[in-house]
Design a protein around this motif. Structure first.
Motif, PDB file in Angstrom:
ATOM      1  N   VAL A 295       0.849  -1.190   0.000  1.00  0.00           N
ATOM      2  CA  VAL A 295       0.000   0.000   0.000  1.00  0.00           C
ATOM      3  C   VAL A 295       0.885   1.241   0.000  1.00  0.00           C
ATOM      4  CG1 VAL A 295      -1.642   1.351   1.353  1.00  0.00           C
ATOM      5  CG2 VAL A 295      -1.955  -1.115   1.123  1.00  0.00           C
ATOM      6  N   TRP A 296       1.955   1.179   0.775  1.00  0.00           N
ATOM      7  CA  TRP A 296       2.850   2.322   0.897  1.00  0.00           C
ATOM      8  C   TRP A 296       3.516   2.659  -0.438  1.00  0.00           C
ATOM      9  CZ3 TRP A 296       3.073   6.529   3.040  1.00  0.00           C
ATOM     10  CH2 TRP A 296       4.256   7.266   3.202  1.00  0.00           C
TER      11      TRP A 296
ATOM     12  N   TRP B 374      -9.560  -4.085  -2.103  1.00  0.00           N
ATOM     13  CA  TRP B 374      -9.056  -3.853  -0.758  1.00  0.00           C
ATOM     14  C   TRP B 374      -7.815  -2.967  -0.786  1.00  0.00           C
ATOM     15  CZ3 TRP B 374      -9.673  -2.814   3.868  1.00  0.00           C
ATOM     16  CH2 TRP B 374      -8.795  -3.151   4.916  1.00  0.00           C
ATOM     17  N   LYS B 375      -6.943  -3.216  -1.771  1.00  0.00           N
ATOM     18  CA  LYS B 375      -5.742  -2.381  -1.890  1.00  0.00           C
ATOM     19  C   LYS B 375      -6.128  -0.938  -2.220  1.00  0.00           C
ATOM     20  CE  LYS B 375      -1.759  -4.009  -2.323  1.00  0.00           C
ATOM     21  NZ  LYS B 375      -0.805  -5.024  -2.690  1.00  0.00           N
ATOM     22  N   ARG B 378      -7.419   0.977   0.850  1.00  0.00           N
ATOM     23  CA  ARG B 378      -6.382   1.411   1.773  1.00  0.00           C
ATOM     24  C   ARG B 378      -5.553   2.555   1.194  1.00  0.00           C
ATOM     25  NH1 ARG B 378      -3.382  -3.990   2.946  1.00  0.00           N
ATOM     26  NH2 ARG B 378      -4.147  -4.397   0.846  1.00  0.00           N
ATOM     27  N   VAL B 381      -7.630   5.876   1.230  1.00  0.00           N
ATOM     28  CA  VAL B 381      -7.752   6.504   2.542  1.00  0.00           C
ATOM     29  C   VAL B 381      -6.442   7.219   2.903  1.00  0.00           C
ATOM     30  CG1 VAL B 381      -8.008   6.085   5.008  1.00  0.00           C
ATOM     31  CG2 VAL B 381      -9.513   4.927   3.392  1.00  0.00           C
ATOM     32  N   THR B 382      -5.313   6.534   2.671  1.00  0.00           N
ATOM     33  CA  THR B 382      -4.018   7.146   2.985  1.00  0.00           C
ATOM     34  C   THR B 382      -3.804   8.435   2.188  1.00  0.00           C
ATOM     35  OG1 THR B 382      -3.234   4.867   3.129  1.00  0.00           O
ATOM     36  CG2 THR B 382      -1.575   6.609   3.284  1.00  0.00           C
TER      37      THR B 382
END
Lengths: 468, 468
Positions: A295-296, B374-375, B378, B381-382
């Motif tokens: 995700v990062w 799902w990825k 996330r 949101v970040t």
């Protein structure tokens, strides 16, 4: 249709693959690894490597390594060579030294270099300490070539011939050394100083009379690239010439390796992904696939552009807010803002897409600047007029707003389309001229610039026709 | 550095090319065609064909045909094979019958079929009337294969062997027939019914002992494709396996031709262009290059999408106009509209770009739907939180608007980014599932949908927090 099973079509292969994979995942669950192996061995090495990758995603690398070890040694090396470099390194880190040695030994030279480049220095040293001095020297030299150059793609395993040999002698030489060579279909003729002086295809050798000399049938002054040449240039040459291999020479014209067409297929995929991602406003920072990126890393790849563009919208917002009073007097103008900004953005994207692709395939060159601009002007006037007719009809007959609103909106639209198409086409060309990747100029950045200009035009027109 | 002239780097080649082209254009001006020819012949056939293309753009096709005729016959056929199919047809239409016959005769079979497909029926008939009956039958069969299938890419000029032959016999056979074959590097073993039963590389034949049997060294059950297989599938196989050629069989498993890797390079370019253009909202309707397309074809390629999207903006405009009264009370909300719509659009484009490319390279499959969603959640949101912090700071400290405005804008932005990223990622996957090209779902269409949703969210939030 009873014969169909002889010829496996792509669809049948996919189905067989899926069935096997399901079975394997179940067998792993039950820890029946040797039955897994038997199932794996029903497929070819490419498919096995893809299955192992699927296993890794479903379970973890540990399981992959266990399966990998059950495979016969010759199969496992082949399978290893098809894995992504990242996972090759992970596998290397999890297996024993003798296993590493065997794999490194059996890999094609260029595949081995790719793995070594990614390994930590201490592991590389350990591996190198087990090779001969000559081998070590060659490996060290190859490790020095910069990423994305011809040097980083090439392999030293080619056939070289001497021009005074007969065809028969050349064929005998190939028979002797051909097994270790990446390709034997193009053979290179070098002089005593290792300078490249010609190329002979295996085809010519096989077809020609045995007693002819290599110098009689070789092609003089062959096409070649420098070790430092960018991989995009090398890809271009393969696209233009359709060759199976291109020789690589150093600054003194000495043959140091060859690049083969199968390696170029990977380069094409990589370069295309980079272009497409840049056009979509994504920073392609590593070679990992979508699902394997954390995700990062996804955030790192996407945030910078979004932030930069957000700042550009602050400017757009500023333009709007300086017309706030005028707008609250005539709020209907707000409803046309998305239309104008959107249409301008889409028009610009179309042009930049075509120009960027045209430059990538070599259809458009920088000298064509004027021709492209003139074409875009004519196209945008035509498109703008057609859209305006429909838009005017809608404003006058359906939403029943004043005719002058229609004039304002449509005139702004034609001008905005023209500006957007010109900017969309010119920006990538200017980018190329000053040495920036044209793909960076397409997509979101271009759309933000055209947004502002479209809005500016709109308010200017509204000032003229509606006196706001 | 005196040796540099031995090895022509890409840059030097470009320079030599430009100088020659300039000279040629001048010589044509002075009608010195034979001096032109001498200048042309300093280059290889690929470059000559590119120069002729440049001459066509600068002058007209007439001049190209004149130059073409000055070339030695064997060179002219090679040059002809590198021209774009469109111009091959134009050239054919301008030269004499004996010249046509010579060219058609000398071309590789698959190149010839490409030309014939584009020629008017009466010219094709004239050409066919001069071939043998067997040849005519074969040509007619090949003309029947649908565009963009394995059948349309393949050539019948391959080597076939019998499994009971020795290596020596096989090599003798290759020596005899190899000159007319497109490639001799992969040889195919067929049984009496012409069914494909194995493949042998020329490498194996050259390296192995002369007395071994073909059946000893052949690879059984080779990878092959059906004549009707889509060219994208064929391209996929080349990418995965790195082969030089793949055999093509009919429904009964009989070998009918082979596809070679050089033809696949063209397919890759074509398919990539189509994808990129679709993502940029352009309908790629023919194979002509940007500059060769008329203004009218450019309009046809761009207008439909712009029109469709304009209609979507009518809807967006409708949403805005239903909030007209509320907006005129709080006009500062208008200034944030570009920010929200733009950021949503850009976020969606990033996701769809990554997913479309991931599916094209095989990294993402339809089964990964949940993982991708799902990825994206996330990531969004970040990204949304990070952007919001900056945005809130700006609204509160720089533009000095009420804190609740910041809450409205930022909450809308986070939600809009999430919706856009989900839609951007899911739409292409859904498209693929129902059999539409995913690339059509990226770019402008996706941006329009997210525009509407972003705006809807914004007004909803404004209603909740600002009671408009």
């Amino acid at each position: 249709m009873e014969n169909l099973n002889l010829t496996s079509t792509a669809e049948e292969m996919d189905q067989a693959y899926d069935e096997s994979l399901e079975k394997i995942l179940e067998l792993i669950e039950e820890k029946k690894y040797f039955q897994c192996r038997d199932e794996l061995l029903k497929h070819d090495e490419v498919e096995i490597s893809e299955m192992l990758d699927d296993v890794r995603r479903e379970y973890d690398l540990q399981k992959v390594v266990i399966l990998f070890r059950t495979l016969p040694k010759d199969v496992s090396v082949e399978v290893f060579s098809y894995l992504d470099v990242d996972y090759q390194v992970d596998v290397i880190n999890m297996i024993t030294d003798p296993e590493i040695e065997f794999i490194i030994d059996e890999l094609d030279f260029d595949d081995m270099i790719d793995v070594l480049e990614e390994l930590p220095a201490n592991v590389v040293d350990k591996i190198l300490s087990k090779t001969t001095k000559a081998e070590r020297k060659k490996i060290n030299q190859f490790l020095k070539y910069k990423d994305d150059t011809a040097g980083s793609l090439m392999t030293p395993d080619y056939i070289n011939l001497t021009k005074s040999w007969t065809v028969r002698e050349a064929l005998d030489h190939i028979k002797e050394v051909g097994l270790d060579s990446e390709t034997i279909y193009s053979c290179y003729v070098i002089d005593r100083g290792r300078k490249l002086i010609g190329v002979v295809s295996l085809r010519a050798l096989v077809i020609c009379d045995d007693n002819l000399l290599v110098s009689d049938i070789m092609h003089d002054d062959p096409l070649c690239v420098n070790v430092d040449e960018d991989q995009e240039e090398v890809m271009d040459l393969f696209n233009r010439y359709g060759y199976l291999a291109i020789p690589v020479v150093d600054n003194e014209g000495r043959l140091v390796g060859i690049v083969t067409v199968d390696d170029i297929l990977d380069v094409i995929e990589e370069e295309t992904s980079e272009d497409i991602e840049r056009m979509g406003g994504v920073i392609s920072n590593d070679d990992k696939s979508y699902l394997d990126m954390s995700v990062w890393s996804h955030v790192k790849a996407r945030f910078p552009w979004l932030l930069l563009l957000m700042c550009s919208y602050f400017v757009t917002g500023g333009i709007i807010s300086s017309f706030e009073n005028a707008l609250s007097d005539m709020i209907c103008l707000v409803t046309y803002m998305p239309l104008l900004m959107g249409t301008a953005g889409n028009s610009g994207t179309q042009s930049s897409t075509l120009v960027i692709r045209g430059m990538a395939t070599g259809d458009i060159e920088l000298d064509d600047f004027i021709k492209v601009a003139w074409k875009e002007i004519r196209v945008s006037v035509t498109v703008g007029l057609c859209l305006s007719v429909i838009n005017t009809a809608r404003i006058v007959f359906i939403t029943h707003e004043p005719f002058l609103v229609a004039v304002t909106v449509c005139l702004s639209m034609i001008i905005a389309i023209m500006i957007a198409k010109l900017i969309g086409a010119m920006l990538p060309m200017i980018a190329k001229k000053i040495g920036i990747d044209p793909a960076l100029m397409a997509g979101p950045l271009m759309a933000s610039i055209t947004d502002m200009l479209a809005l500016g035009t709109y308010f200017l027109m509204a000032g003229i026709f509606l006196h706001i």
